[in-house]
Design a protein around this motif. Structure first.
Motif, PDB file in Angstrom:
ATOM      1  N   LYS A 135       0.849  -1.197   0.000  1.00  0.00           N
ATOM      2  CA  LYS A 135       0.000   0.000   0.000  1.00  0.00           C
ATOM      3  C   LYS A 135       0.878   1.239   0.000  1.00  0.00           C
ATOM      4  O   LYS A 135       1.767   1.373   0.826  1.00  0.00           O
ATOM      5  N   SER A 137      -5.607   7.172  -1.823  1.00  0.00           N
ATOM      6  CA  SER A 137      -6.458   6.227  -2.534  1.00  0.00           C
ATOM      7  C   SER A 137      -7.436   5.569  -1.569  1.00  0.00           C
ATOM      8  O   SER A 137      -7.268   5.618  -0.348  1.00  0.00           O
ATOM      9  N   THR A 180     -11.039   0.359  -2.143  1.00  0.00           N
ATOM     10  CA  THR A 180     -11.540  -0.214  -3.402  1.00  0.00           C
ATOM     11  C   THR A 180     -10.517  -0.026  -4.521  1.00  0.00           C
ATOM     12  O   THR A 180     -10.202  -0.971  -5.254  1.00  0.00           O
ATOM     13  N   LEU A 233     -16.967   4.173  -0.057  1.00  0.00           N
ATOM     14  CA  LEU A 233     -17.217   5.469   0.582  1.00  0.00           C
ATOM     15  C   LEU A 233     -16.702   6.616  -0.290  1.00  0.00           C
ATOM     16  O   LEU A 233     -17.382   7.624  -0.479  1.00  0.00           O
ATOM     17  N   ARG A 258      -7.004   8.162   9.526  1.00  0.00           N
ATOM     18  CA  ARG A 258      -6.933   9.149   8.447  1.00  0.00           C
ATOM     19  C   ARG A 258      -7.955  10.247   8.704  1.00  0.00           C
ATOM     20  O   ARG A 258      -9.121   9.972   8.959  1.00  0.00           O
ATOM     21  N   TYR A 281      -5.502  -2.781   9.883  1.00  0.00           N
ATOM     22  CA  TYR A 281      -5.053  -3.687   8.831  1.00  0.00           C
ATOM     23  C   TYR A 281      -4.365  -4.906   9.422  1.00  0.00           C
ATOM     24  O   TYR A 281      -3.621  -4.793  10.404  1.00  0.00           O
TER      25      TYR A 281
HETATM   26  C1  16G Z   1      -8.904   3.481   2.740  1.00  0.00           C
HETATM   27  C2  16G Z   1      -8.618   4.664   3.649  1.00  0.00           C
HETATM   28  C3  16G Z   1      -9.838   5.093   4.397  1.00  0.00           C
HETATM   29  C4  16G Z   1     -10.985   5.331   3.446  1.00  0.00           C
HETATM   30  C5  16G Z   1     -11.245   4.100   2.624  1.00  0.00           C
HETATM   31  C6  16G Z   1     -12.312   4.334   1.588  1.00  0.00           C
HETATM   32  C7  16G Z   1      -6.317   4.147   4.307  1.00  0.00           C
HETATM   33  C8  16G Z   1      -5.342   3.969   5.401  1.00  0.00           C
HETATM   34  N1  16G Z   1      -7.584   4.381   4.632  1.00  0.00           N
HETATM   35  O1  16G Z   1      -9.052   2.319   3.455  1.00  0.00           O
HETATM   36  O2  16G Z   1      -9.536   6.293   5.090  1.00  0.00           O
HETATM   37  O3  16G Z   1     -12.164   5.664   4.159  1.00  0.00           O
HETATM   38  O4  16G Z   1     -10.051   3.727   1.940  1.00  0.00           O
HETATM   39  O5  16G Z   1     -12.461   3.156   0.843  1.00  0.00           O
HETATM   40  O6  16G Z   1      -5.949   4.103   3.146  1.00  0.00           O
HETATM   41  P1  16G Z   1     -13.705   2.849  -0.066  1.00  0.00           P
HETATM   42  O7  16G Z   1     -13.911   4.027  -0.975  1.00  0.00           O
HETATM   43  O8  16G Z   1     -13.344   1.616  -0.778  1.00  0.00           O
HETATM   44  O9  16G Z   1     -14.906   2.684   0.837  1.00  0.00           O
END
Ligand code: 16G
Length: 253
Positions: free
Chosen positions: A93, A99, A102, A176, A220, A237
């Motif tokens: 990562k 990023s 997803t 998200l 974050r 993680y």
């Molecule tokens: C990642 C982010 C997190 C975020 C998420 C959204 C890190 C350490 N954290 O896991 O803050 O809310 O991605 O992912 O990278 P999504 O769009 O797939 O739901």
């Protein structure tokens, strides 16, 4: 199709004879585990189809499936829909890109998936209000998820976003960040902090690891261009599934 299997998988991982008295599926698991540990099988390498393994080891497909299922839940193997069973690879990562989970998984050829633990509306807690810089009583949405890559649980994520950033709590489907982007509120900048943790019994159960296994907590805080905080997420993680990489440059003089 047996002719495709050269060299035989049993030649790679060794025979099941002389592996003690346990049931066959356990012997097969032990052989595959050792082959992964000794790098005889490499990350991302495909296993032969189950029916070929059954023929080769002269055991039933149920036995093969049971052995592989166990290794999948241990996180050593992973199943990709339509493609078969693979040796699980650690995910690298990047620490310099803003990023989403997803996006991270898709860019590595893995299929992201979430199991929802909570999707709810509420009011900001005192801790969240400090982190998000919002006044007490501000409405927020909370999203708690187990995040999977293929069939492997990778992380537990607890996100809080101020309600202004989304049309409704239901706006979040698989991602998200996709929902925030659709509402014009994807974070443009973030602050992160990271620390080592040992998983509690409850966390371990959700992630399919053992209590006390090591993990990484990344917090974050995401901000919009105008400086408003739009996300506070705590991601736990699995330590055995991730490598975190950052590119470092010397300061320009
Ligand atoms: C990642 C982010 C997190 C975020 C998420 C959204 C890190 C350490 N954290 O896991 O803050 O809310 O991605 O992912 O990278 P999504 O769009 O797939 O739901």
């Amino acid at each position: 199709m047996l002719g495709d299997m050269a060299p035989g998988f049993s030649q790679l991982i060794g025979s099941l004879d002389g592996r003690g008295r346990g049931p066959l599926y356990q012997k097969l698991q032990q052989a595959i585990r050792e082959a992964i540990q000794n790098r005889v099988l490499s990350p991302d390498e495909a296993l032969p189809p189950e029916r070929d393994l059954a023929e080769e080891f002269k055991v039933s497909r149920i036995t093969i499936r049971k052995a592989l299922d166990g290794l999948v839940s241990e996180g050593l193997l992973t199943r990709r829909q339509g493609a078969g069973t693979f040796v699980a690879a650690r995910v690298e990562k990047s620490f310099s890109k803003l990023s989403s989970f997803t996006e991270d998984m898709i860019s590595r050829g893995r299929t992201p998936r979430s199991e929802w633990l909570k999707k709810a509306e509420g009011a900001v807690t005192p801790e969240e209000s400090m982190v998000l810089g919002s006044s007490p009583g501000t409405p927020v949405y909370r999203f708690h998820r187990i995040r999977y890559a293929d069939d492997l649980p990778m992380a537990l994520e607890y996100s809080t976003v101020p309600a202004f950033s989304l049309p409704s709590v239901e706006a979040v489907g698989a991602s998200l960040y996709e929902a925030l982007a659709a509402a014009g509120h994807r974070p443009a900048r973030a602050l992160q902090r990271l620390r080592a943790v040992l998983f509690t019994a409850e966390q371990a159960e959700l992630l399919g690891v053992k209590p006390g296994d090591p993990g990484l907590l990344i917090e974050r805080r995401g901000f919009l261009k105008d400086g408003r905080a739009v996300e506070f997420t705590q991601s736990y993680y699995r330590g055995d599934a991730y490598d975190f990489v950052a590119e470092l440059n010397t300061l320009a003089s």
